[in-house]
Design a protein around this motif. Structure first.
Motif, PDB file in Angstrom:
ATOM      1  N   PHE A 221       0.821  -1.213   0.000  1.00 51.73           N
ATOM      2  CA  PHE A 221       0.000   0.000   0.000  1.00 51.73           C
ATOM      3  C   PHE A 221       0.856   1.266   0.000  1.00 51.73           C
ATOM      4  N   PRO A 222       0.769   2.059  -1.077  1.00 53.42           N
ATOM      5  CA  PRO A 222       1.642   3.244  -1.200  1.00 53.42           C
ATOM      6  C   PRO A 222       1.370   4.316  -0.157  1.00 53.42           C
ATOM      7  N   SER A 223       0.177   4.322   0.433  1.00 51.68           N
ATOM      8  CA  SER A 223      -0.130   5.325   1.460  1.00 51.68           C
ATOM      9  C   SER A 223       0.764   5.190   2.685  1.00 51.68           C
ATOM     10  N   ILE A 224       1.234   3.982   2.987  1.00 51.57           N
ATOM     11  CA  ILE A 224       2.120   3.786   4.148  1.00 51.57           C
ATOM     12  C   ILE A 224       3.501   4.340   3.818  1.00 51.57           C
ATOM     13  N   VAL A 225       3.938   5.336   4.579  1.00 52.48           N
ATOM     14  CA  VAL A 225       5.241   5.963   4.323  1.00 52.48           C
ATOM     15  C   VAL A 225       6.189   5.859   5.506  1.00 52.48           C
ATOM     16  N   VAL A 226       5.679   5.472   6.686  1.00 55.19           N
ATOM     17  CA  VAL A 226       6.521   5.368   7.885  1.00 55.19           C
ATOM     18  C   VAL A 226       6.125   4.112   8.666  1.00 55.19           C
ATOM     19  N   TRP A 227       7.129   3.338   9.059  1.00 52.19           N
ATOM     20  CA  TRP A 227       6.921   2.220   9.999  1.00 52.19           C
ATOM     21  C   TRP A 227       7.323   2.684  11.399  1.00 52.19           C
ATOM     22  N   VAL A 228       6.531   2.295  12.417  1.00 53.54           N
ATOM     23  CA  VAL A 228       6.808   2.676  13.807  1.00 53.54           C
ATOM     24  C   VAL A 228       6.850   1.401  14.660  1.00 53.54           C
ATOM     25  N   PRO A 229       8.025   0.839  14.915  1.00 53.60           N
ATOM     26  CA  PRO A 229       8.087  -0.417  15.669  1.00 53.60           C
ATOM     27  C   PRO A 229       7.770  -0.284  17.158  1.00 53.60           C
ATOM     28  N   PHE A 230       8.056   0.886  17.773  1.00 54.59           N
ATOM     29  CA  PHE A 230       7.843   1.020  19.214  1.00 54.59           C
ATOM     30  C   PHE A 230       7.194   2.365  19.549  1.00 54.59           C
ATOM     31  N   ASN A 231       6.374   2.346  20.611  1.00 58.74           N
ATOM     32  CA  ASN A 231       5.708   3.551  21.092  1.00 58.74           C
ATOM     33  C   ASN A 231       5.834   3.648  22.606  1.00 58.74           C
ATOM     34  N   GLU A 232       6.362   4.777  23.079  1.00 60.98           N
ATOM     35  CA  GLU A 232       6.418   5.099  24.510  1.00 60.98           C
ATOM     36  C   GLU A 232       6.922   3.945  25.381  1.00 60.98           C
ATOM     37  N   ALA A 233       7.898   3.218  24.878  1.00 62.59           N
ATOM     38  CA  ALA A 233       8.581   2.156  25.642  1.00 62.59           C
ATOM     39  C   ALA A 233       7.759   0.895  25.808  1.00 62.59           C
ATOM     40  N   TRP A 234       6.555   0.826  25.256  1.00 71.00           N
ATOM     41  CA  TRP A 234       5.666  -0.316  25.483  1.00 71.00           C
ATOM     42  C   TRP A 234       6.262  -1.593  24.876  1.00 71.00           C
ATOM     43  N   GLY A 235       6.893  -2.384  25.736  1.00 69.89           N
ATOM     44  CA  GLY A 235       7.514  -3.622  25.284  1.00 69.89           C
ATOM     45  C   GLY A 235       8.764  -3.409  24.452  1.00 69.89           C
ATOM     46  N   GLN A 236       9.324  -2.223  24.486  1.00 77.58           N
ATOM     47  CA  GLN A 236      10.462  -1.881  23.623  1.00 77.58           C
ATOM     48  C   GLN A 236      11.701  -2.675  24.008  1.00 77.58           C
ATOM     49  N   PHE A 237      12.394  -3.204  23.004  1.00 79.10           N
ATOM     50  CA  PHE A 237      13.604  -3.993  23.251  1.00 79.10           C
ATOM     51  C   PHE A 237      14.501  -3.936  22.011  1.00 79.10           C
ATOM     52  N   LYS A 238      15.796  -4.028  22.227  1.00 77.61           N
ATOM     53  CA  LYS A 238      16.778  -4.099  21.136  1.00 77.61           C
ATOM     54  C   LYS A 238      16.426  -3.111  20.014  1.00 77.61           C
ATOM     55  N   THR A 239      16.246  -1.847  20.406  1.00 71.28           N
ATOM     56  CA  THR A 239      15.736  -0.831  19.491  1.00 71.28           C
ATOM     57  C   THR A 239      16.593  -0.693  18.242  1.00 71.28           C
ATOM     58  N   LYS A 240      17.893  -0.607  18.407  1.00 75.80           N
ATOM     59  CA  LYS A 240      18.791  -0.434  17.255  1.00 75.80           C
ATOM     60  C   LYS A 240      18.683  -1.621  16.311  1.00 75.80           C
ATOM     61  N   GLU A 241      18.674  -2.811  16.853  1.00 73.69           N
ATOM     62  CA  GLU A 241      18.621  -4.018  16.027  1.00 73.69           C
ATOM     63  C   GLU A 241      17.306  -4.117  15.252  1.00 73.69           C
ATOM     64  N   ILE A 242      16.185  -3.863  15.953  1.00 67.44           N
ATOM     65  CA  ILE A 242      14.872  -3.936  15.301  1.00 67.44           C
ATOM     66  C   ILE A 242      14.741  -2.853  14.238  1.00 67.44           C
ATOM     67  N   THR A 243      15.247  -1.651  14.533  1.00 64.73           N
ATOM     68  CA  THR A 243      15.176  -0.546  13.575  1.00 64.73           C
ATOM     69  C   THR A 243      15.993  -0.850  12.332  1.00 64.73           C
ATOM     70  N   GLU A 244      17.218  -1.312  12.522  1.00 65.68           N
ATOM     71  CA  GLU A 244      18.080  -1.608  11.373  1.00 65.68           C
ATOM     72  C   GLU A 244      17.490  -2.736  10.528  1.00 65.68           C
TER      73      GLU A 244
END
Length: 609
Positions: A438-461
């Protein structure tokens, strides 16, 4: 009166008063509730990105039973449920909680004519929350874990010789007592946390395909060169085959190409036109599987030529550029909840309504917040012309939230179990795969406000490398990780209520895109349109629409001052009220817009000017 009697009967049917108190058994209803045909709810084709003519919709009245976890398949059922509305919802006709100690069972009969048995029969589920096991004629076809991604099974070899077949589905969903992604669902709803959603919540359907068939398409736009790269996924036996693709623009052929199997297809478009919110131009695409000159299988799809990238303004500040031009992105935080269907919009018209109304109010973007929608929602965004920031649904929470950058505290990174981490990675990949189209999606957001956030650099890359065609907002609102002097990911996203703020442009503006991922939250309960009569809340509450509008104008005035300093995007909380939250631009039932529509659109236009 009918709603009151219905609520009394539901209370009596629930196992205990304590269980009943977990659900609102007399919710407000949206205007589309009365338009739902329980025999044929949501009849639209559910996969607009790959259409095949031969299919049948299985939505409607099924049998259901709620049993102790681990019980054998039931011989007798407890009543009827309208699929695909969650069992806790008004539109399901059930309105019962399930919980982690019980399982939800579904059953219905399938009628598959002999004429549809010449090839393969595929059984599709748009989404089931959370673990689903599917049985055909008493035999387990397979299991799926994941509440937000579509899945399917080839049931051909499980079918009996006659037309009539038995379909059963077992569902288990631990909601907030398990590590799986579950967004804002909790067993005890309160504040920003909402009613659980269990079971089938998107369309169930059968698809009839030949023995050799097109199983999937990956269509990637190359805006710079005016081409599409198309990679088909094909289920094949023996033989020599090739693929042909063609693109049309309002019926006129504008591109044609072919390739051998296993190769991507480059489809060059004559006089290419860009897709944008101002001009949401879509091309119709046809894909055929050929054996010699014979068409073995064909599907219809669509595509759009657009490019999202980082650009720099005259001050060296990073901005977001759509098709090579800087565009300030402004939109609401969209929870995607309904008072009558919870996760499931009552009708396709209702699903479209929120998008169209958002566009009419002068927004050019929507942040889909810790929820994933059916494919048709994104298709409507593509058609209407609105950008989407797509969150990963959160889960396995409990770590510390630190909203300031450059600060490290104990417990910021969630120490997930191997099972929890595996579940997250598997479902995040499945979501990207399912909605890559879907071309409308322009940004992926894996984590929000620390909720279950882990290995941020690895998941982002991983996210950036897996889909380099989009930007990645690694940590919306906090728990930022640094790589040198730069934040991990493309975007530095702060949250602040109610007033707009931005990260320091001097410190961060040349190394990250600066955004305000949440602000506002101005609350106004409208009598007769609230989930409950009292104890509703907003981040800042008001007594009437005049006070609300005056405060909102001040917010936009302050927001406008930040844009020339380097602010690239902002997200206002939120599209609608949700349960006890009354921060919406609209009421939860969508019957009242709290702001003057034409006036707010003119106000928003000043942000883009």
């Amino acid at each position: 009166m009918k709603k009151i009697l219905f609520g009394i009967l539901l209370m009596l049917s629930l196992g205990s008063i304590a269980e009943a108190q977990e659900l609102n058994t007399d919710p407000i209803l949206s205007p589309w509730s009365e338009k739902v045909d329980p025999a044929k709810p949501l009849p639209e084709y559910p996969r607009p990105q790959m259409i095949r003519e031969s299919w049948s919709n299985l939505n409607g009245s099924w049998d259901y039973a709620i049993l102790e976890k681990g019980s054998p398949a039931p011989n007798r059922f407890q009543g009827k449920i309208t699929v695909p509305y969650p069992v806790e919802s008004y539109l399901s006709g059930v309105l019962k909680p399930v919980g982690s100690e019980q399982e939800l069972w579904y059953k219905r009969e399938l009628q598959i004519p002999k004429a549809q048995r010449k090839g393969r029969v595929l059984l599709h589920f748009g989404a089931v929350d959370w673990e689903a096991e599917v049985f055909i004629n008493g035999k387990s076809v397979g299991k799926h874990q994941g509440g937000y991604d579509p899945f399917s099974f080839d049931i051909t070899t499980y079918l009996n010789p006659g037309q009539s077949q038995d379909l059963m589905v077992r569902v288990w969903d631990p909601t907030d007592q398990g590590p799986q992604p579950r967004g804002k669902q909790v067993n005890r709803p309160r504040g920003i946390w909402y009613t659980p959603v269990t079971g089938i919540w998107q369309t169930v359907w059968l698809e009839y395909v030949p023995e050799n068939y097109i199983a999937g398409l990956k269509i990637s736009p190359d805006w710079d060169n005016g081409t599409f790269e198309i990679l088909p996924d094909v289920h094949l036996g023996q033989g020599e085959y090739k693929m042909t693709v063609s693109a049309t623009d309002k019926g006129k052929l504008v591109g044609k190409a072919e390739a051998n199997l296993g190769q991507s297809i480059k489809l060059k478009i004559n006089e290419p036109k860009s897709w944008s919110p101002d001009n949401p131009h879509l091309y119709d695409i046809q894909v055929r599987l050929m054996k010699g000159n014979r068409i073995v299988d064909e599907v219809r799809s669509y595509g759009a030529l657009r490019k999202i990238a980082i650009s720099y303004d005259e001050n060296g500040m990073q901005r977001m550029a759509l098709n090579g031009e800087t565009l300030f992105q402004y939109g609401p935080l969209d929870q995607g909840w309904w008072p009558d269907g919870l996760y499931t919009a009552p009708t396709d018209e209702a699903l479209l309504f929120d998008i169209e109304k958002t566009k009419e109010l002068g927004f050019n973007m929507i942040r889909k917040h810790v929820k994933v929608e059916p494919a048709r929602w994104y298709y409507h965004c593509d058609r209407v012309g609105i950008l989407v920031w797509q969150d990963m649904p959160s889960g396995d929470m409990g770590n510390v939230w630190e909203p300031k950058p450059g600060i490290y505290r104990k417990g910021m990174d969630k120490d997930r179990s191997v099972e929890s981490e595996t579940i997250f990675r598997k479902e995040w990949k499945a979501i990207i795969d399912a909605f890559y189209h879907f071309p409308s999606i322009v940004v992926w957001v894996p984590f929000n406000e620390a909720w279950g956030q882990f290995k941020t650099k690895e998941i982002t890359e991983w996210t950036k490398s897996y889909d380099p065609s989009r930007l990645v907002n690694s940590a919306s609102g906090g728990n930022f990780e640094l790589e040198g002097n730069k934040l991990v990911g493309d975007i530095f996203d702060v949250h602040n209520y109610p007033d707009p703020v931005m990260p320091s442009p001097e410190l961060f503006g040349k190394i990250n895109i600066l955004t305000l991922g949440e602000f506002g939250g101005l609350g106004l309960p409208i009598e007769g349109h609230t989930w409950q009569e009292k104890d509703n809340w907003g981040y800042q509450s008001f007594k009437n629409e005049e006070e609300l509008w005056t405060r909102y104008q001040r917010l936009i005035g302050d927001l406008k001052l930040l844009i020339p300093k380097g602010l690239a995007a902002a997200v206002y909380t939120q599209t609608t009220d949700v349960e006890v939250e009354v921060n919406g631009l609209m009421t939860y039932d969508r019957k009242v817009i709290k702001f003057p529509a034409e006036v707010i659109k003119r106000l928003h236009q000043t942000l883009y000017d």
